[in-house]
Design a protein around this motif. Structure first.
Motif, PDB file in Angstrom:
ATOM      1  N   UNK A 141      70.098 -62.720  34.439  1.00 12.16           N
ATOM      2  CA  UNK A 141      70.157 -62.205  35.814  1.00 12.16           C
ATOM      3  C   UNK A 141      69.767 -63.298  36.791  1.00 12.16           C
ATOM      4  N   UNK A 142      70.327 -63.226  37.937  1.00 13.28           N
ATOM      5  CA  UNK A 142      70.053 -64.232  38.947  1.00 13.28           C
ATOM      6  C   UNK A 142      69.349 -63.583  40.141  1.00 13.28           C
ATOM      7  N   UNK A 143      68.246 -64.156  40.530  1.00 14.32           N
ATOM      8  CA  UNK A 143      67.522 -63.614  41.674  1.00 14.32           C
ATOM      9  C   UNK A 143      68.288 -63.921  42.951  1.00 14.32           C
TER      10      UNK A 143
ATOM     11  N   UNK B 162      61.462 -58.087  43.724  1.00 13.74           N
ATOM     12  CA  UNK B 162      60.474 -58.565  42.769  1.00 13.74           C
ATOM     13  C   UNK B 162      60.158 -60.035  43.010  1.00 13.74           C
ATOM     14  N   UNK B 163      60.961 -60.693  43.795  1.00 11.16           N
ATOM     15  CA  UNK B 163      60.779 -62.123  44.027  1.00 11.16           C
ATOM     16  C   UNK B 163      60.839 -62.442  45.510  1.00 11.16           C
TER      17      UNK B 163
ATOM     18  N   UNK C 269      59.477 -64.562  47.210  1.00 13.82           N
ATOM     19  CA  UNK C 269      59.513 -65.979  47.559  1.00 13.82           C
ATOM     20  C   UNK C 269      60.844 -66.614  47.240  1.00 13.82           C
TER      21      UNK C 269
ATOM     22  N   UNK D  62      64.426 -67.389  47.784  1.00 17.92           N
ATOM     23  CA  UNK D  62      65.435 -67.316  48.831  1.00 17.92           C
ATOM     24  C   UNK D  62      66.518 -68.310  48.505  1.00 17.92           C
ATOM     25  N   UNK D  63      67.650 -67.808  48.136  1.00 15.90           N
ATOM     26  CA  UNK D  63      68.778 -68.706  47.913  1.00 15.90           C
ATOM     27  C   UNK D  63      69.124 -69.325  49.263  1.00 15.90           C
TER      28      UNK D  63
ATOM     29  N   UNK E 161      58.176 -64.816  40.513  1.00 17.48           N
ATOM     30  CA  UNK E 161      57.775 -64.045  39.347  1.00 17.48           C
ATOM     31  C   UNK E 161      58.313 -64.712  38.080  1.00 17.48           C
TER      32      UNK E 161
ATOM     33  N   UNK F 254      75.186 -76.148  44.917  1.00 18.25           N
ATOM     34  CA  UNK F 254      76.087 -75.005  44.747  1.00 18.25           C
ATOM     35  C   UNK F 254      76.697 -75.023  43.351  1.00 18.25           C
TER      36      UNK F 254
ATOM     37  N   UNK G  22      73.994 -69.714  36.799  1.00 17.95           N
ATOM     38  CA  UNK G  22      74.335 -68.284  36.838  1.00 17.95           C
ATOM     39  C   UNK G  22      75.199 -67.930  35.637  1.00 17.95           C
TER      40      UNK G  22
ATOM     41  N   UNK H 228      72.868 -67.642  32.503  1.00 20.33           N
ATOM     42  CA  UNK H 228      71.968 -66.482  32.402  1.00 20.33           C
ATOM     43  C   UNK H 228      72.739 -65.171  32.307  1.00 20.33           C
TER      44      UNK H 228
ATOM     45  N   UNK I  16      70.248 -61.895  28.686  1.00 21.61           N
ATOM     46  CA  UNK I  16      69.421 -61.010  29.523  1.00 21.61           C
ATOM     47  C   UNK I  16      67.956 -61.439  29.609  1.00 21.61           C
TER      48      UNK I  16
ATOM     49  N   UNK J  55      66.863 -64.373  29.958  1.00 24.82           N
ATOM     50  CA  UNK J  55      66.730 -65.605  30.744  1.00 24.82           C
ATOM     51  C   UNK J  55      67.030 -65.310  32.211  1.00 24.82           C
ATOM     52  N   UNK J  56      66.252 -65.938  33.120  1.00 24.36           N
ATOM     53  CA  UNK J  56      66.482 -65.707  34.541  1.00 24.36           C
ATOM     54  C   UNK J  56      66.756 -67.015  35.267  1.00 24.36           C
ATOM     55  N   UNK J  57      67.365 -66.876  36.436  1.00 23.55           N
ATOM     56  CA  UNK J  57      67.626 -68.025  37.298  1.00 23.55           C
ATOM     57  C   UNK J  57      67.089 -67.692  38.677  1.00 23.55           C
ATOM     58  N   UNK J  58      66.178 -68.508  39.189  1.00 21.21           N
ATOM     59  CA  UNK J  58      65.610 -68.299  40.519  1.00 21.21           C
ATOM     60  C   UNK J  58      65.915 -69.544  41.344  1.00 21.21           C
ATOM     61  N   UNK J  59      66.518 -69.348  42.518  1.00 24.94           N
ATOM     62  CA  UNK J  59      66.829 -70.493  43.369  1.00 24.94           C
ATOM     63  C   UNK J  59      65.919 -70.457  44.593  1.00 24.94           C
ATOM     64  N   UNK J  60      65.225 -71.553  44.846  1.00 27.07           N
ATOM     65  CA  UNK J  60      64.283 -71.637  45.960  1.00 27.07           C
ATOM     66  C   UNK J  60      64.735 -72.717  46.929  1.00 27.07           C
ATOM     67  N   UNK J  61      64.483 -72.486  48.222  1.00 23.98           N
ATOM     68  CA  UNK J  61      64.821 -73.485  49.237  1.00 23.98           C
ATOM     69  C   UNK J  61      63.602 -74.384  49.460  1.00 23.98           C
TER      70      UNK J  61
END
Lengths: 162, 187
Positions: A1-3, A9-10, A12, A14-15, B71, B89, B96, B99, B103, B105-111
């Motif tokens: 899954x992609x946040x 839940x997240x 913080x 922010x894509x 998280x 990108x 993406x 993942x 299930x 595994x997660x992907x979180x993208x932060x600025x």
């Protein structure tokens, strides 16, 4: 899954924001090739009035790109009217913000060079032309945006100083 | 005039060398020594264990991540991106895709603009930077620059063996998921 930005839940997470209309990724690279040729000419003309004129022309183009985006420069116009009709639809589109940032970096380098060339010494012309040429060739040949690579570093230095 | 031509040629040649080196480094996987499950261990990249601070090595937990609003409840790709980054990108698309059929595994993208503290503590110098974070919050591997599918799967292999197996992450070269074509999105 992609946040995603809406993921409760997240908070913080922010894509990067919703992107504006995409542009043909080949446009800015073609433009950088044209710019490279002009900068090479400026470098060959050296510390002279002719070199200063060429550098100023390049800086003026960057000024337009810095404000409106690379697709609105004269290089972008040449790409749209002469090149794109011949090479067909793009296989890859990109966000216009990174190329616009690259134009801003290019404007800073060539603008400072031109101003110093008028006010202090003409030697600033070939020096600025050489630095800008490095960035333009990296962009044209490798698709590497030098300013973008240094962006995070610049941010960190700024927050440390601030 | 001859001198100027030589200067021009030298500038162009050096630039091409720089660009070729840059391209070869895109997405290169660096394992974080001392981090949980890092089989490589050793001092192969000592600079980054220091830069990783509380996030790498021995006894850290998910707390630093929680403080930053991230998280971590399983193995996660944490991608640091910026608005002015084209490779971010393509890298996000690759991650993406990985993942999607894993299930656990997660992907979180932060600025980076919104997480200056994390950027400093993690020693992030460019975007995109991708960190493979274990369930315990340890950074076990990292890549920077445009990262393709093979490189991302290779970085996953740095996870502790138990986590790697539990999450059914496939082999380091992704042989368990041959249905996915390699996407060499290097730019």
């Amino acid at each position: 899954m992609t946040a995603n930005p809406a993921d409760p839940a997240n908070p913080g997470a922010t894509a990067t924001g919703a992107p504006p209309a995409q542009i043909d990724a080949r446009g800015p690279r073609f433009g950088a090739a044209l710019t490279s040729v002009l900068l090479a000419v400026a470098l060959l003309l050296g510390a002279s009035t002719a070199g200063l004129v060429v550098l100023t022309v390049v800086a003026a183009g960057f000024a337009v790109g810095a404000v409106r985006g690379a697709q609105h420069t004269w290089q972008g116009w040449v790409f749209r009217t002469l090149v794109r009709p011949r090479i067909g639809a793009p296989s890859e589109v990109e966000d216009p913000r990174p190329p616009r940032f690259a134009q801003q970096v290019g404007f800073a380098i060539t603008g400072i060079g031109a101003v110093l060339g008028v006010t202090v010494t003409l030697m600033a012309v070939p020096v600025a032309a050489a630095i800008a040429l490095v960035a333009a060739v990296l962009n044209a040949v490798f698709g590497l945006c030098l300013g973008c690579e240094l962006y995070v570093l610049g941010r960190r230095l700024r927050t440390r100083a601030g | 005039m001859t001198a100027r031509v030589l200067v021009l040629v030298a500038v162009v040649v050096l630039t091409l060398a720089l660009g070729a080196w840059w391209r070869s480094r895109q997405g290169a996987v660096r394992r974080v020594p001392g981090a949980a499950g890092s089989a490589a261990g050793g001092a192969q990249d000592a600079a980054h264990s220091g830069a990783a601070g509380a996030f790498g090595g021995g006894d850290s937990s998910a707390a630093p991540w929680r403080d930053a609003g991230v998280r971590i409840d399983g193995p996660t790709f944490v991608q640091l991106s910026s608005e002015i980054c084209t490779a971010c990108r393509s890298t996000a698309r690759v991650l993406r895709g990985i993942v999607e059929d894993r299930p656990a595994l997660r992907h979180v993208e932060l600025d980076v603009a919104e997480h200056p503290g994390l950027v400093r503590e993690l020693g992030v110098l460019r975007t995109p930077t991708v960190l493979v974070v274990s369930a315990g919050g340890h950074v076990v591997a990292r890549t920077s620059g445009a990262t393709n599918r093979r490189q991302a799967l290779d970085a996953l292999a740095a996870l502790p063996a138990r986590e790697h197996a539990a999450a059914d992450l496939g082999g380091p070269t992704g042989v368990r998921h041959p249905d996915h074509t390699e996407s060499p999105e290097r730019r």
